[in-house]
Design an enzyme around this catalytic site. Structure first.
Site, PDB file in Angstrom:
ATOM      1  N   ASP A  81       0.846  -1.200   0.000  1.00 28.16           N
ATOM      2  CA  ASP A  81       0.000   0.000   0.000  1.00 28.16           C
ATOM      3  C   ASP A  81       0.885   1.255   0.000  1.00 28.16           C
ATOM      4  OD1 ASP A  81      -2.434   1.386   0.248  1.00 28.16           O
ATOM      5  OD2 ASP A  81      -2.382   1.327   2.446  1.00 28.16           O
ATOM      6  N   HIS A  82       0.465   2.290  -0.706  1.00 21.06           N
ATOM      7  CA  HIS A  82       1.142   3.607  -0.702  1.00 21.06           C
ATOM      8  C   HIS A  82       2.657   3.499  -0.795  1.00 21.06           C
ATOM      9  CE1 HIS A  82      -2.347   6.099  -0.049  1.00 21.06           C
ATOM     10  NE2 HIS A  82      -2.773   5.230   0.844  1.00 21.06           N
ATOM     11  N   HIS A 184      -7.684   9.787   4.989  1.00 23.11           N
ATOM     12  CA  HIS A 184      -7.001   8.827   5.862  1.00 23.11           C
ATOM     13  C   HIS A 184      -7.126   9.314   7.294  1.00 23.11           C
ATOM     14  CE1 HIS A 184      -4.418   7.970   2.145  1.00 23.11           C
ATOM     15  NE2 HIS A 184      -5.005   6.822   2.429  1.00 23.11           N
ATOM     16  N   GLY A 185      -7.119   8.397   8.232  1.00 25.18           N
ATOM     17  CA  GLY A 185      -7.098   8.788   9.648  1.00 25.18           C
ATOM     18  C   GLY A 185      -8.484   9.030  10.206  1.00 25.18           C
ATOM     19  N   HIS A 212      -9.826   4.826  -0.708  1.00 26.93           N
ATOM     20  CA  HIS A 212      -8.920   4.898   0.435  1.00 26.93           C
ATOM     21  C   HIS A 212      -9.661   5.636   1.554  1.00 26.93           C
ATOM     22  CE1 HIS A 212      -4.835   3.680  -1.112  1.00 26.93           C
ATOM     23  NE2 HIS A 212      -5.621   3.522  -2.147  1.00 26.93           N
ATOM     24  N   GLY A 213      -9.095   5.593   2.761  1.00 20.86           N
ATOM     25  CA  GLY A 213      -9.755   6.293   3.872  1.00 20.86           C
ATOM     26  C   GLY A 213     -11.100   5.669   4.177  1.00 20.86           C
ATOM     27  N   SER A 215     -12.141   3.783   6.743  1.00 21.44           N
ATOM     28  CA  SER A 215     -12.737   3.638   8.067  1.00 21.44           C
ATOM     29  C   SER A 215     -13.449   4.911   8.483  1.00 21.44           C
ATOM     30  CB  SER A 215     -11.730   3.165   9.116  1.00 21.44           C
ATOM     31  OG  SER A 215     -10.504   3.796   9.065  1.00 21.44           O
ATOM     32  N   ASN A 234      -9.917   0.514   1.399  1.00 25.99           N
ATOM     33  CA  ASN A 234      -8.777   0.449   2.322  1.00 25.99           C
ATOM     34  C   ASN A 234      -9.215   0.825   3.731  1.00 25.99           C
ATOM     35  OD1 ASN A 234      -7.490   0.084  -0.102  1.00 25.99           O
ATOM     36  ND2 ASN A 234      -5.797   1.464   0.384  1.00 25.99           N
ATOM     37  N   THR A 237      -7.410   2.686  10.164  1.00 26.00           N
ATOM     38  CA  THR A 237      -7.430   3.492  11.389  1.00 26.00           C
ATOM     39  C   THR A 237      -8.433   3.018  12.437  1.00 26.00           C
ATOM     40  OG1 THR A 237      -6.739   5.406  10.103  1.00 26.00           O
ATOM     41  CG2 THR A 237      -7.684   5.849  12.257  1.00 26.00           C
TER      42      THR A 237
HETATM   43  P1  13P Z   1      -8.215   4.748   7.042  1.00 27.50           P
HETATM   44  O1  13P Z   1      -7.207   5.634   7.672  1.00 27.50           O
HETATM   45  O2  13P Z   1      -9.530   5.453   6.836  1.00 27.50           O
HETATM   46  O3  13P Z   1      -8.423   3.475   7.752  1.00 27.50           O
HETATM   47  O4  13P Z   1      -7.702   4.403   5.557  1.00 27.50           O
HETATM   48  C1  13P Z   1      -6.634   3.553   5.387  1.00 27.50           C
HETATM   49  C2  13P Z   1      -6.116   3.640   3.998  1.00 27.50           C
HETATM   50  O5  13P Z   1      -6.699   4.235   3.122  1.00 27.50           O
HETATM   51  C3  13P Z   1      -4.839   2.955   3.729  1.00 27.50           C
HETATM   52  O6  13P Z   1      -4.416   3.119   2.432  1.00 27.50           O
END
Ligand code: 13P
Length: 295
Positions: A81-82, A184-185, A212-213, A215, A234, A237
């Site tokens: 990832d990333h 993210h986060g 992505h992001g 959660s 994805n 967090t």
């Molecule tokens: P979260 O921070 O929302 O869990 O997203 C994780 C993510 O996108 C990892 O690539």
């Protein structure tokens, strides 16, 4: 069993569902994700982000992820990832990862195209699929820092649907990470997803799309995103946040029962594993979007 990124996304496409990609920079998280997949009967992705290197070095966690995924009865794609450096990507490819993400979203468009194309050339030598990102999530992948907030605060730039078609054709990527309102986060307040942007990207993109992001997004928005074409989500967090809270509660309960109670490390790792496993099971089932178990 190991499945590559293209094949796992094809399963998602055929079933109008999304596969969760759980970031797993600990043995507890790897086990939680694999056990949740076996328990529910759906495929899953486990991933290591380049930015998580201080939590778990790729050399340690990578071969562990591949070995445990290989012997799992669930369909598992092991993903990078990333990743921002091709030398790091090559190490994951050599370990047998079935998917890698090259993240050039922070670069000017032409440079993102050029570097993503280089990644595609490298990946084509392996049994592996490539994810690239266009647009920007703003905040970097969280984990070591408390990033997040709202998409606006994070400086997110929505993916341009017209540019997406050009990006896909110019790079040779397999799946596209796009930005349409998630971060993210931790979210501060409610996430606001722009489904119009996502729908326009889907109309022009002939590849599976990634959120992505993931959660902090409501079950209702997950379903809307899947119906609008998201095939991979994805998630990191909130899983580790819930695990942290469970560990905190366990310490508080033990201390309340006996002020000088000893807290053993395995008390915390066990409750973290169980909490993540239960949370991951929920996420897997929601993203299955009504599809019957596949494994
Ligand atoms: P979260 O921070 O929302 O869990 O997203 C994780 C993510 O996108 C990892 O690539």
């Amino acid at each position: 069993m190991l499945v590559n990124l293209r094949d796992i996304c094809a399963i998602a496409e055929q079933n109008n569902m999304a596969i969760p990609q759980f970031n797993t920079p600990s043995l507890e998280a790897v086990r939680a994700a694999l056990d949740a997949a076996e328990q529910t009967g759906y495929p899953v992705m486990i991933a290591h982000a380049e930015g998580h290197e201080p939590m778990a070095p790729l050399d340690v966690i990578g071969p562990t992820m591949v070995a445990l995924a290989e012997r799992s009865s669930a369909m598992v794609c092991v993903h990078l990832d990333h990743c921002e450096h091709l030398s790091y990507m090559r190490r994951a490819l050599e370990m047998g990862f079935g998917g890698v993400m090259f993240d050039g979203s922070f670069l000017p468009y032409e440079e993102n195209v050029a570097n993503s194309s280089r990644a595609a050339d490298m990946v084509s030598l392996y049994d592996c699929g490539l994810e690239c990102e266009l647009g920007s999530m703003g905040s970097r992948e969280a984990g070591l820092h408390d990033e997040g907030g709202t998409a606006e605060e994070s400086g997110a730039i929505y993916t341009d649907p017209d540019q997406a078609a050009d990006f896909i054709a110019s790079t040779g990527l397999d799946i596209l990470a796009c930005s349409f309102g998630t971060v993210h986060g931790l979210y501060k307040g409610e996430p606001h997803l722009n489904f119009d942007v996502l729908t326009e990207i889907r109309k022009r993109a002939n590849v599976p799309l990634v959120m992505h992001g993931g959660s902090g997004v409501s079950d209702e928005d997950y379903h809307k995103a899947v119906d609008a074409g998201i095939r991979k989500v994805n998630y990191f967090t909130y899983g580790v946040k819930f695990a942290g809270e469970a560990a905190e509660k366990l310490i508080a309960d033990k201390k309340a029962a006996k002020a000088d109670a000893t807290i053993y490390w395995q008390d915390l790792t066990m409750v973290a594993y169980e909490t993540m496993r239960d949370d991951f099971e929920h996420v897997i089932k929601v993203l299955a979007n009504g599809a019957v178990p596949i494994a």
